[in-house]
Design a protein around this motif. Structure first.
Motif, mmCIF file in Angstrom:
data_model
loop_
_atom_site.group_PDB
_atom_site.id
_atom_site.type_symbol
_atom_site.label_atom_id
_atom_site.label_comp_id
_atom_site.label_asym_id
_atom_site.label_seq_id
_atom_site.Cartn_x
_atom_site.Cartn_y
_atom_site.Cartn_z
ATOM 1 N N GLY A 128 -11.600 -3.846 -117.305
ATOM 2 C CA GLY A 128 -10.916 -2.996 -118.270
ATOM 3 C C GLY A 128 -10.155 -1.869 -117.575
ATOM 4 N N LEU A 129 -9.806 -0.850 -118.357
ATOM 5 C CA LEU A 129 -9.012 0.264 -117.866
ATOM 6 C C LEU A 129 -9.927 1.339 -117.272
ATOM 7 C CD1 LEU A 129 -6.010 1.148 -117.798
ATOM 8 C CD2 LEU A 129 -6.437 2.400 -119.935
ATOM 9 N N VAL A 130 -9.558 1.851 -116.082
ATOM 10 C CA VAL A 130 -10.356 2.874 -115.435
ATOM 11 C C VAL A 130 -9.438 4.029 -115.027
ATOM 12 C CG1 VAL A 130 -10.167 1.695 -113.202
ATOM 13 C CG2 VAL A 130 -11.984 3.347 -113.544
ATOM 14 N N ARG A 131 -9.917 5.259 -115.258
ATOM 15 C CA ARG A 131 -9.086 6.434 -115.010
ATOM 16 C C ARG A 131 -9.668 7.280 -113.884
ATOM 17 N NH1 ARG A 131 -9.829 11.333 -117.084
ATOM 18 N NH2 ARG A 131 -11.080 10.480 -118.802
ATOM 19 N N GLY A 132 -8.816 7.633 -112.922
ATOM 20 C CA GLY A 132 -9.177 8.534 -111.841
ATOM 21 C C GLY A 132 -8.150 9.638 -111.724
ATOM 22 N N ASN A 133 -8.098 10.281 -110.568
ATOM 23 C CA ASN A 133 -7.161 11.381 -110.351
ATOM 24 C C ASN A 133 -6.439 11.219 -109.024
ATOM 25 O OD1 ASN A 133 -7.675 12.990 -112.722
ATOM 26 N ND2 ASN A 133 -9.650 13.549 -111.798
ATOM 27 N N ILE A 134 -5.269 11.834 -108.944
ATOM 28 C CA ILE A 134 -4.524 11.888 -107.690
ATOM 29 C C ILE A 134 -4.508 13.336 -107.226
ATOM 30 C CG2 ILE A 134 -2.298 11.539 -106.571
ATOM 31 C CD1 ILE A 134 -1.768 9.301 -108.579
ATOM 32 N N PHE A 135 -4.937 13.555 -105.974
ATOM 33 C CA PHE A 135 -4.983 14.894 -105.390
ATOM 34 C C PHE A 135 -4.046 14.955 -104.195
ATOM 35 C CE2 PHE A 135 -9.044 14.434 -107.507
ATOM 36 C CZ PHE A 135 -9.293 15.695 -108.030
ATOM 37 N N GLU A 136 -3.616 16.148 -103.892
ATOM 38 C CA GLU A 136 -2.959 16.385 -102.615
ATOM 39 C C GLU A 136 -3.965 17.103 -101.721
ATOM 40 O OE1 GLU A 136 0.648 18.873 -100.534
ATOM 41 O OE2 GLU A 136 0.839 18.361 -102.659
ATOM 42 N N ILE A 137 -4.413 16.407 -100.692
ATOM 43 C CA ILE A 137 -5.421 16.947 -99.778
ATOM 44 C C ILE A 137 -4.922 16.750 -98.356
ATOM 45 C CG2 ILE A 137 -7.837 16.864 -99.066
ATOM 46 C CD1 ILE A 137 -8.523 15.513 -101.672
ATOM 47 N N GLU A 138 -4.953 17.824 -97.584
ATOM 48 C CA GLU A 138 -4.523 17.751 -96.184
ATOM 49 C C GLU A 138 -3.118 17.165 -96.062
ATOM 50 O OE1 GLU A 138 -5.995 18.872 -93.485
ATOM 51 O OE2 GLU A 138 -7.856 19.547 -94.438
ATOM 52 N N GLY A 139 -2.282 17.494 -97.036
ATOM 53 C CA GLY A 139 -0.900 17.055 -96.972
ATOM 54 C C GLY A 139 -0.675 15.605 -97.335
ATOM 55 N N VAL A 140 -1.683 14.926 -97.858
ATOM 56 C CA VAL A 140 -1.545 13.529 -98.245
ATOM 57 C C VAL A 140 -1.920 13.361 -99.710
ATOM 58 C CG1 VAL A 140 -3.900 12.940 -97.534
ATOM 59 C CG2 VAL A 140 -2.194 11.145 -97.666
ATOM 60 N N HIS A 141 -1.201 12.498 -100.405
ATOM 61 C CA HIS A 141 -1.548 12.182 -101.786
ATOM 62 C C HIS A 141 -2.633 11.103 -101.769
ATOM 63 C CE1 HIS A 141 2.272 14.233 -102.683
ATOM 64 N NE2 HIS A 141 1.713 14.485 -103.854
ATOM 65 N N MET A 142 -3.771 11.436 -102.322
ATOM 66 C CA MET A 142 -4.911 10.520 -102.324
ATOM 67 C C MET A 142 -5.386 10.294 -103.743
ATOM 68 S SD MET A 142 -8.589 10.833 -100.360
ATOM 69 C CE MET A 142 -9.342 12.050 -101.441
ATOM 70 N N ARG A 167 -5.643 19.800 -104.392
ATOM 71 C CA ARG A 167 -4.745 20.193 -105.470
ATOM 72 C C ARG A 167 -4.542 18.994 -106.367
ATOM 73 N NH1 ARG A 167 0.918 20.772 -106.287
ATOM 74 N NH2 ARG A 167 1.394 19.954 -104.211
ATOM 75 N N LEU A 168 -4.969 19.126 -107.623
ATOM 76 C CA LEU A 168 -4.851 18.028 -108.583
ATOM 77 C C LEU A 168 -3.388 17.803 -108.938
ATOM 78 C CD1 LEU A 168 -6.171 15.972 -110.474
ATOM 79 C CD2 LEU A 168 -6.342 17.780 -112.183
ATOM 80 N N GLU A 169 -2.932 16.589 -108.727
ATOM 81 C CA GLU A 169 -1.555 16.250 -109.050
ATOM 82 C C GLU A 169 -1.451 15.700 -110.467
ATOM 83 O OE1 GLU A 169 1.502 16.245 -106.828
ATOM 84 O OE2 GLU A 169 0.186 17.892 -106.259
ATOM 85 N N LYS A 170 -2.215 14.652 -110.738
ATOM 86 C CA LYS A 170 -2.170 14.033 -112.057
ATOM 87 C C LYS A 170 -3.308 13.035 -112.190
ATOM 88 C CE LYS A 170 1.034 10.401 -110.576
ATOM 89 N NZ LYS A 170 2.330 9.721 -110.831
ATOM 90 N N ALA A 171 -3.539 12.591 -113.396
ATOM 91 C CA ALA A 171 -4.508 11.522 -113.631
ATOM 92 C C ALA A 171 -3.794 10.187 -113.449
ATOM 93 C CB ALA A 171 -5.096 11.624 -115.026
ATOM 94 N N ARG A 172 -4.578 9.166 -113.119
ATOM 95 C CA ARG A 172 -4.004 7.830 -112.992
ATOM 96 C C ARG A 172 -4.972 6.806 -113.558
ATOM 97 N NH1 ARG A 172 -2.884 3.607 -108.184
ATOM 98 N NH2 ARG A 172 -1.196 2.505 -109.203
ATOM 99 N N SER A 173 -4.453 5.881 -114.322
ATOM 100 C CA SER A 173 -5.275 4.808 -114.890
ATOM 101 C C SER A 173 -4.784 3.469 -114.359
ATOM 102 C CB SER A 173 -5.205 4.817 -116.418
ATOM 103 O OG SER A 173 -5.736 6.015 -116.939
ATOM 104 N N VAL A 174 -5.737 2.599 -114.003
ATOM 105 C CA VAL A 174 -5.387 1.255 -113.530
ATOM 106 C C VAL A 174 -6.273 0.235 -114.233
ATOM 107 C CG1 VAL A 174 -4.676 2.119 -111.259
ATOM 108 C CG2 VAL A 174 -7.011 1.326 -111.598
ATOM 109 N N TRP A 175 -5.778 -0.988 -114.299
ATOM 110 C CA TRP A 175 -6.549 -2.074 -114.883
ATOM 111 C C TRP A 175 -7.338 -2.796 -113.794
ATOM 112 C CZ3 TRP A 175 -7.376 -2.957 -119.889
ATOM 113 C CH2 TRP A 175 -6.502 -2.388 -120.812
ATOM 114 N N VAL A 176 -8.615 -3.023 -114.054
ATOM 115 C CA VAL A 176 -9.433 -3.891 -113.213
ATOM 116 C C VAL A 176 -9.901 -5.051 -114.087
ATOM 117 C CG1 VAL A 176 -10.147 -2.046 -111.666
ATOM 118 C CG2 VAL A 176 -11.532 -2.541 -113.686
ATOM 119 N N GLU A 177 -10.639 -5.967 -113.504
ATOM 120 C CA GLU A 177 -11.095 -7.146 -114.263
ATOM 121 C C GLU A 177 -11.825 -6.761 -115.549
ATOM 122 O OE1 GLU A 177 -12.070 -11.080 -111.729
ATOM 123 O OE2 GLU A 177 -13.428 -9.419 -111.390
#
Length: 696
Positions: free
Chosen positions: A29-43, A17-27
């Motif tokens: 530049g900016l990289v965007r992924g997603n946060i899911f709820e899978i098997e009762g855990v936010h991953m 279940r898609l919760e939201k997108a998330r962006s973080v900074w690495v060396e």
């Protein structure tokens, strides 16, 4: 748009279940992924992050180069392309099949799956880095990986999981001389750069860079073993889990004679000075051979090449040769890639004096420093078929048939583990000892020669040479240095049927592959755990490399929970013990290992004793035996390869030429000395004085 995206993702994976997108900074530049709820855990899931520059054009056959900065947000929601495959082990992988169609030389990507806590975004978790297997010829960071099971078995237990791609085949393991050292091991250098990226950036993904464990199986196990020992990974790796592989194995690190992936050897195939065996290629590629010949073999150049490398000429300097291959070597022809890999074999690492300072047990004895958990399956090559040993069409087997196969295994497999080349007579002596050790029933002809029994013995011999013996030797080296090592044998076999799924091309059905499901293990059949079976209880629900357990029982689920508890406990604390089972370290004074089964058992002694002892002690002693026949002249060149004979002939010619020069110079010098002596004797000053009067 978000609703549409949600619907698509939900359809693709019911439990995500898609919760939201998330962006973080690495060396970079900016990289965007997603946060899911899978098997009762936010991953949080970030897939396809480039950790190095594409290893193409001028960067081919070089160490990886750190990825440059990007200036726009990078989407990391899909896996990056797998590295170019040189074998089809994972072509029809249940989880990576579609992505395999995108394989490319631009492939240095990694994937991050880690816990996400809405209430504490700064919380960090131990990192587990997965290095896939595949003989260093095939595989990628998504082969055999079920995202839902990773979430359940690893992320839910508080683990940040990372999988990586690395270069394969000649692109990752071609080697060439650089002064007194070798340049090569580029696929392993890729792993080192990925580990450096993890140190610099994983904190942004809630990973703890001060607690990094590497884990790999088969070739990935050998790579993990090597990275745990390499001086180049100090501070990058803190623990290692080594499954069915070791850097001490003969198939992992090259020992003697010219490496198969040496640039000069590969160039000889490219320039048609050496020819790939068509029968071997046809046998390995199988039923798809004719189909690939139609598709990729249109241009009839030697060794299945699409196009001639025009810049590759005779007597080239190394720099010119490398520059030529970087510009013109073309690996788009699948048949050419597979044929070359069939001819050259496993892409071995080489001792380069930098990443890999030495080979064999010396490597572990001098460099063991971090805790490891290591082991093998009960019978690693237990799933190899009679076809592999040419036993599938044999009627009445003779003792000679079996002796020939054992000789071949000793020559091809055990020979790779020795520090020096053995003579033919020594190989034969060891083959005879192996025959007696593994097939005692052959001494009773009245019982006949059962093909299944013989195949079982050959499987056992190969398993012990390639996995059990090097694993035990590595365990002992760690114990001798006082470094913690937890040893195991994976012995669990499912009660239900194991099926093998294959896709074959039959002329009757045209070019389309037909799926065939074959029973590998029937119910109540006493099979033993084979190579890679443990993978099916960590990353999937009973699937590993085209093998699948059906149905997946509650007992199988219990096995999964046990194995994953052991793994994650080791990642977190360096101790794989569970609440109900204490796992002691293997030490010099307490040689114990664990049989991973339901229930697990503590076993005294070495793994699979005394099998490893035969190869590490007795066979090692026999390998040093040199037969001397007083009536027969010994030919010192008899056991050399063609390349070594050519080199030896060149050295001999140089040696003879040197002696000729020394003799000529000596003759000239002595002639000059003689001339000077004669000339001086004729001088007037040296004549006797007859006019001198002496007093009487």
């Amino acid at each position: 748009m978000r609703i549409l995206l949600f619907s698509i993702l939900f359809a693709l994976c019911e439990s995500q279940r898609l919760e939201k997108a998330r962006s973080v900074w690495v060396e970079q530049g900016l990289v965007r992924g997603n946060i899911f709820e899978i098997e009762g855990v936010h991953m949080q899931m970030f897939r396809g992050i480039p950790y190095a520059e594409p290893p193409i054009n001028d960067l081919r056959f070089k160490k990886p180069v750190k990825k440059a900065r990007w200036h726009q947000e990078l989407s990391a929601t899909e896996y990056g392309p797998p590295c170019l495959q040189f074998m089809d082990f994972h072509k029809n992988d249940k989880f990576a099949k579609d992505n395999m169609e995108k394989q490319s030389e631009d492939c240095l990507y990694l994937n991050v799956f880690s816990p996400y806590d809405n209430d504490d975004e700064s919380k960090t978790y131990p990192i587990l880095v997965w290095i896939h297997g595949g003989s260093f010829l095939a595989g990628s960071g998504d082969t055999g990986i079920d995202i839902n099971i990773v979430a359940k078995n690893l992320v839910k237990r508080g683990i940040a999981f990372v999988s990586i791609n690395y270069r394969l085949g000649p692109l990752g393991f071609l080697n060439y001389p650089n002064g007194e050292k070798l340049d090569g091991n580029f696929g392993i250098w890729d792993m080192v750069m990925a580990l450096q990226w993890i140190q610099a950036n994983m904190k942004q993904f809630n990973g703890d860079p001060s607690n990094v464990t590497i884990m790999g199986e088969s070739a990935g196990g050998a790579a993990s073993s090597l990275l745990a020992l390499s001086p180049k990974t100090q501070g990058l790796v803190h623990r290692a889990i080594i499954m069915s592989g070791s850097s001490l194995a003969g198939w992992a690190v090259h020992r003697h004679s010219q490496p198969a992936y040496a640039i000069d050897n590969i160039v000889q195939y490219l320039r048609c000075q050496k020819f790939i065996s068509e029968s071997d290629t046809r046998e390995v590629v199988g039923d798809e051979y004719q189909n690939l010949m139609k598709k990729d073999g249109k241009v009839k150049l030697c060794n299945y090449q699409h196009m001639k490398i025009n810049c590759l000429t005779a007597d080239m300097q190394l720099d010119t040769k490398l520059d030529c291959l970087r510009k013109e070597l073309n690996f788009t022809n699948a048949l050419f890639r597979k044929a070359l890999a069939t001819e050259l074999g496993v892409s071995k690492m080489v001792v380069d004096g930098d990443l890999i300072p030495s080979s064999g047990v010396t490597l572990a004895e001098l460099n063991a420093r971090i805790p490891i958990m290591t082991g093998v399956a009960r019978k690693e090559w237990g799933h190899k078929k009679p076809l592999f040993y040419n036993m599938h069409q044999k009627g009445g087997l003779t003792r000679n048939d079996v002796s020939e196969q054992i000789y071949r295994i000793i020559d091809n497999n055990f020979h790779e583990t020795t520090s020096e080349k053995m003579s033919n007579s020594t190989v034969q002596l060891l083959a005879n000892a192996t025959l007696i050790r593994y097939t005692p029933y052959l001494s009773e002809p009245s019982k006949g020669f059962n093909a299944n029994q013989v195949v079982g013995a050959l499987q056992k011999i190969e398993s012990d040479i390639e996995f059990v013996a090097p694993c035990q030797r590595e365990i002992e080296a760690y114990a001798e240095r006082g470094v913690k090592v937890f040893a195991y044998s994976f012995d669990y076999v499912p009660m239900d049927t194991i099926y093998e799924t294959e896709r074959k091309v039959f002329a009757l059905f045209g070019d389309k592959a037909v799926e065939i499901k074959r029973t590998e293990k029937e119910k109540n059949d006493l099979k033993e755990a084979f190579h890679g079976l443990d993978h099916a209880f960590i990353f999937t629900k009973g699937y590993t490399s085209n093998f699948e357990i059906e149905p997946y029982s509650k007992k199988d689920e219990r096995m999964s929970q046990l194995l994953c508890s052991m793994i994650t406990n080791f990642v977190k604390t360096g101790d794989p013990s569970t609440q109900r089972f204490s796992w002691p370290a293997y030490t010099v004074n307490s040689t114990q290992h664990v049989s991973i089964n339901i229930p697990p058992k503590l076993v005294d002694g070495d793994i699979h004793w005394p099998d490893a002892n035969f190869w590490n002690v007795e066979a090692e002693l026999i390998s040093k035996y040199i037969a001397i026949d007083a009536e027969t002249a010994v030919n010192p060149d008899a056991d050399l390869t063609n390349e070594e004979r050519v080199q030896l002939s060149a050295y001999r010619r140089s040696w003879y030429a040197l002696w000729v020069i020394v003799i000529v110079l000596s003759l000239i010098l002595w002639s000059f000395v003689g001339y000077c002596t004669y000339h001086k004797s004729k001088s007037a000053r040296n004549k006797p004085y007859d006019n001198i009067l002496l007093p009487k």
